[in-house]
Design an enzyme around this catalytic site. Structure first.
Site, PDB file in Angstrom:
ATOM      1  N   ARG A  64       0.821  -1.223  -0.049  1.00  0.00           N
ATOM      2  CA  ARG A  64      -0.150   0.142   0.046  1.00  0.00           C
ATOM      3  C   ARG A  64       0.820   1.074   0.014  1.00  0.00           C
ATOM      4  O   ARG A  64       0.363   2.364  -0.429  1.00  0.00           O
ATOM      5  CB  ARG A  64      -0.905   0.029   1.231  1.00  0.00           C
ATOM      6  CG  ARG A  64      -0.142  -0.056   2.471  1.00  0.00           C
ATOM      7  CD  ARG A  64      -1.363   0.080   3.638  1.00  0.00           C
ATOM      8  NE  ARG A  64      -0.838  -0.318   4.935  1.00  0.00           N
ATOM      9  CZ  ARG A  64      -1.040   0.191   6.122  1.00  0.00           C
ATOM     10  NH1 ARG A  64      -2.073   1.340   5.961  1.00  0.00           N
ATOM     11  NH2 ARG A  64      -0.618   0.008   7.323  1.00  0.00           N
ATOM     12  N   SER A  99      -5.001   5.328   5.255  1.00  0.00           N
ATOM     13  CA  SER A  99      -4.514   3.983   5.273  1.00  0.00           C
ATOM     14  C   SER A  99      -4.313   3.298   4.025  1.00  0.00           C
ATOM     15  O   SER A  99      -3.552   2.496   3.810  1.00  0.00           O
ATOM     16  CB  SER A  99      -5.648   3.125   6.034  1.00  0.00           C
ATOM     17  OG  SER A  99      -6.046   3.447   7.212  1.00  0.00           O
ATOM     18  N   GLU A 112     -19.137   3.631  -0.142  1.00  0.00           N
ATOM     19  CA  GLU A 112     -18.336   2.747  -1.092  1.00  0.00           C
ATOM     20  C   GLU A 112     -19.072   2.533  -2.481  1.00  0.00           C
ATOM     21  O   GLU A 112     -18.641   2.637  -3.544  1.00  0.00           O
ATOM     22  CB  GLU A 112     -17.982   1.138  -0.579  1.00  0.00           C
ATOM     23  CG  GLU A 112     -17.073   1.389   0.454  1.00  0.00           C
ATOM     24  CD  GLU A 112     -17.590   1.635   1.832  1.00  0.00           C
ATOM     25  OE1 GLU A 112     -18.905   1.715   1.862  1.00  0.00           O
ATOM     26  OE2 GLU A 112     -16.999   1.984   2.664  1.00  0.00           O
ATOM     27  N   PHE A 123     -14.536  -3.979   1.683  1.00  0.00           N
ATOM     28  CA  PHE A 123     -15.680  -2.981   1.356  1.00  0.00           C
ATOM     29  C   PHE A 123     -15.772  -2.759  -0.022  1.00  0.00           C
ATOM     30  O   PHE A 123     -16.782  -2.793  -0.601  1.00  0.00           O
ATOM     31  CB  PHE A 123     -15.482  -1.563   2.159  1.00  0.00           C
ATOM     32  CG  PHE A 123     -15.006  -1.827   3.679  1.00  0.00           C
ATOM     33  CD1 PHE A 123     -16.026  -2.472   4.554  1.00  0.00           C
ATOM     34  CD2 PHE A 123     -14.157  -1.302   4.158  1.00  0.00           C
ATOM     35  CE1 PHE A 123     -15.606  -3.067   5.954  1.00  0.00           C
ATOM     36  CE2 PHE A 123     -13.877  -1.772   5.788  1.00  0.00           C
ATOM     37  CZ  PHE A 123     -14.697  -2.404   6.346  1.00  0.00           C
ATOM     38  N   HIS A 178      -5.553  -3.648   2.407  1.00  0.00           N
ATOM     39  CA  HIS A 178      -5.980  -4.417   3.451  1.00  0.00           C
ATOM     40  C   HIS A 178      -6.694  -6.062   3.037  1.00  0.00           C
ATOM     41  O   HIS A 178      -7.732  -6.188   3.565  1.00  0.00           O
ATOM     42  CB  HIS A 178      -6.794  -3.895   4.508  1.00  0.00           C
ATOM     43  CG  HIS A 178      -5.845  -2.697   5.192  1.00  0.00           C
ATOM     44  ND1 HIS A 178      -5.755  -1.378   4.421  1.00  0.00           N
ATOM     45  CD2 HIS A 178      -5.796  -2.323   6.497  1.00  0.00           C
ATOM     46  CE1 HIS A 178      -4.970  -0.904   5.326  1.00  0.00           C
ATOM     47  NE2 HIS A 178      -5.158  -1.197   6.400  1.00  0.00           N
ATOM     48  N   ASP A 235      -7.680  -6.034  13.576  1.00  0.00           N
ATOM     49  CA  ASP A 235      -9.080  -5.693  13.140  1.00  0.00           C
ATOM     50  C   ASP A 235     -10.041  -6.864  13.133  1.00  0.00           C
ATOM     51  O   ASP A 235     -11.409  -6.604  13.384  1.00  0.00           O
ATOM     52  CB  ASP A 235      -9.298  -4.873  12.069  1.00  0.00           C
ATOM     53  CG  ASP A 235      -8.846  -3.494  12.254  1.00  0.00           C
ATOM     54  OD1 ASP A 235      -8.599  -3.147  13.648  1.00  0.00           O
ATOM     55  OD2 ASP A 235      -8.756  -2.381  11.402  1.00  0.00           O
ATOM     56  N   ARG A 239      -1.610  -4.782   4.023  1.00  0.00           N
ATOM     57  CA  ARG A 239      -1.512  -3.584   4.990  1.00  0.00           C
ATOM     58  C   ARG A 239      -0.016  -3.813   5.606  1.00  0.00           C
ATOM     59  O   ARG A 239       0.715  -2.979   5.833  1.00  0.00           O
ATOM     60  CB  ARG A 239      -2.413  -4.085   6.034  1.00  0.00           C
ATOM     61  CG  ARG A 239      -2.274  -3.197   7.446  1.00  0.00           C
ATOM     62  CD  ARG A 239      -3.246  -3.377   8.367  1.00  0.00           C
ATOM     63  NE  ARG A 239      -2.592  -2.751   9.816  1.00  0.00           N
ATOM     64  CZ  ARG A 239      -2.201  -3.279  10.802  1.00  0.00           C
ATOM     65  NH1 ARG A 239      -2.309  -4.801  10.455  1.00  0.00           N
ATOM     66  NH2 ARG A 239      -1.836  -2.710  11.775  1.00  0.00           N
TER      67      ARG A 239
END
Lengths: 328, 280
Positions: A25, A52, A73, A98, A124, A132, A182
């Protein structure tokens, strides 16, 4: 929270530690920024996760070409399609779970069916999201995207490949899904490597076994293959960074060479890389395939290393799977 | 030049004539197809005709002309309406409408931008058009392109949450080159909208989301044109026209009949309907 994978992905003693670790990322954020400098048609969208996903770098440099869509989204995807229809090249980013799950129908209708030039770059992906937990760990995203006509699906293996991928898809006209991670991970690709859509990178084709891997699993597969080869089991490794369209010739030649294939992915064993390889081989070259990945279960909270071990996505388990398959 | 300039038709009588032709074309293609959405195609005819023939600049011979105004039929089941208008405008020969819903036809059951140039984006899964319209409007602004984007939504369609995400976006980004239309015909497949899932107060909802809201009789051409003019003059915020309409408008025996949401006319009904429209 831990953002670095220590064991087994981190280089161990005696391995090349000269190169630093880097998250895919982070490479994306930088590549997008550079693209933005070169091309005024590049625009970016995010759904309140730009810090992020690292689109924040582009946002800061080009505020007029960045659209924070808030936590919405579905609207983000539709808006991206609209921007593409006016000739822009939109990069729409959020977490993989998402992006592909929440907005799947929007991707289907306004990106794939409408064949708009939208780049979906999600971060992610996989269980290395870590602490998470399951709600945030995309384990079905590749399956969701792979099922859509017109969609291309890419999972880069390291930061350098990510940079190459982002540049390549900016020049490609049509829908693309890129899955990033991530955690900070090692560099695995050769320095002179350049990504080509639909072309796998062959480290080695093994006579005894071949591991077809994507994403963080390429590094794990390389380590497993190294140990296996020292034990006299000639094991090949292929980085299948383009999962769709699948590099069929490379899969077929690996299957033909070793007579069985192990797939390795940080994704459900249903519908992802393992699924894609099985679909091809069952029609064209029926050989045994062992799929290493998430076994039709959700993840859970924990450090990325712990989670990989917990789910058997490790060097040790890959070695075991190769040896077990060899005995059959 | 085959460009149809903005404001080409201002004459109310002419617009009404076009609307009559469009209604007949809708019924003709639906009868030939044997299936499709009659009620919701007829309810939005007058607004859509006014937008196309009075407000939009476009070129049927060059559908991707970059200076064109854009139109999105977010309620994609009103595909026959957009096809009838496109036939009337000269995008394709009129006889093509007889291929509606048939294999390999550019006129898919719901609009498809890949098979029919002039359709801006594929629709059919409800609630998505306004987001795409916003994206287009933002893209046009980035290019300093003065073109406008029109988007027709159904009243039932605004039950979709994405509509309200897009409503927030348009206000947040001050997208004033967009004009939304809610075809408020009061009926959806399962019955009256207010019975299935109430959307009132529609006006207040859009206003509270930061939109300039104009309520009109969606079959009164003078009111429609005035509303479209007003929407163009509003700067710094998006506009939406709440077009209060009658489902099945123009054919007495289809009007306000929920059962004609997704049913095509029979040949007998078609002939009777054409007589009614021609006598109107």
């Amino acid at each position: 929270m831990t953002e670095t994978l220590h064991n087994p992905v981190l280089p161990g003693p005696g391995q090349d530690t000269e190169k630093k670790l880097k998250a895919t990322r982070d490479a994306y954020g930088e590549a997008l920024l550079e693209l933005g400098k070169k091309r005024s048609d590049i625009v970016a969208l995010d759904a309140d996760l730009s810090g992020s996903t690292k689109t924040c770098k582009f946002a800061k440099a080009f505020p007029d070409r960045f659209f924070n869509m808030g936590i919405a989204e579905q609207d983000m995807i539709g808006t991206a399609a609209g921007l593409a229809l006016t000739g822009k090249v939109p990069f729409a980013s959020t977490f993989a779970v998402f992006e592909t799950g929440r907005a799947w129908d929007q991707i289907r209708l306004t990106v794939c069916y409408s064949n708009t030039n939208v780049k979906l770059v999600a971060t992610h992906g996989g269980i290395t999201v870590g602490e998470d937990g399951a709600s945030h760990q995309a384990l079905e995203d590749i399956a969701l995207m792979r099922a859509l006509p017109n969609m291309n699906v890419i999972v880069p293996a390291d930061a350098a490949e990510t940079t190459s991928v982002i540049n390549a898809i900016a020049d490609y006209k049509g829908p693309v899904y890129v899955r990033l991670g991530r955690a900070k991970i090692p560099y695995v690709m050769p320095d002179d490597y350049k990504f080509t859509l639909g072309k796998a990178f062959v480290f080695h084709i093994g006579k005894d076994a071949n591991i077809i891997a994507a994403g963080i699993m390429v590094d794990i597969a390389k380590k497993a293959a190294e140990i296996l080869s020292k034990e006299g089991i000639d094991t090949g490794v292929i980085n299948m960074s383009t999962i769709k369209p699948l590099d069929e010739e490379t899969v077929l030649s690996a299957a033909g060479s070793s007579g069985f294939i192990v797939t390795a992915e940080e994704h459900s064993i249903i519908g992802g890389l393992g699924g894609a390889v099985c679909e091809l081989l069952s029609e064209r070259c029926p050989v045994r395939v062992k799929r290493v990945g998430m076994k039709d279960i959700f993840g859970c909270s924990g450090s990325p290393d712990e989670l990989l071990k917990y789910h058997g996505i490790t060097v040790e388990n890959l070695i075991k799977e190769v040896k077990t398959s060899l005995k059959k | 030049m085959s460009v149809i300039a903005k404001g080409k038709t201002r004459d109310i009588r002419e617009l009404k004539n076009i609307a009559g032709n469009v209604r007949i074309n809708i019924l003709h293609m639906l009868t030939k197809a044997g299936s499709g959405h009659t009620g919701g195609s007829l309810s939005a005819v007058d607004v859509a005709v006014a937008i196309y023939f009075s407000k939009m600049a476009f070129d049927p011979k060059n559908p991707l002309w970059e200076k064109r105004d854009r139109f999105i039929m977010s309620k994609g089941h009103a595909a026959p309406l957009i096809y009838a208008i496109m036939a009337e405008a000269g995008y394709f020969p009129k006889e093509t409408i007889e291929t509606l819903r048939k294999i390999e036809s550019p006129l898919q059951g719901h609009p498809c931008c890949r098979t029919l140039p002039g359709i801006e984006v594929s629709t059919g899964s409800l609630g998505q058009g306004l987001s795409v319209a916003n994206g287009m409007a933002l893209g046009l602004k980035l290019d300093d392109n003065p073109a406008r984007v029109y988007c027709i939504m159904g009243d039932g369609e605004i039950q979709e949450g994405q509509i309200w995400e897009a409503a927030m976006t348009a206000a947040h980004y001050k997208i004033d080159n967009i004009c939304g239309v809610v075809d408020n015909n009061g009926l959806q497949i399962d019955g009256p909208v207010e019975k299935v899932m109430g959307i009132e107060p529609i006006h207040d909802k859009w206003a509270s989301f930061g939109w300039h809201v104009i309520d009109i009789d969606g079959h009164n051409m003078e009111e429609i044109l005035a509303a479209l003019n007003e929407s163009e003059s509003v700067k710094g915020k998006p506009s939406v026209i709440i077009a209060n309409t009658t489902k099945g408008k123009g054919v007495s025996f289809f009007e306000n009949k929920v059962e004609y949401h997704g049913v095509a006319p029979s040949q007998e009904e078609f002939e009777k309907a054409v007589k009614e429209i021609n006598n109107d």
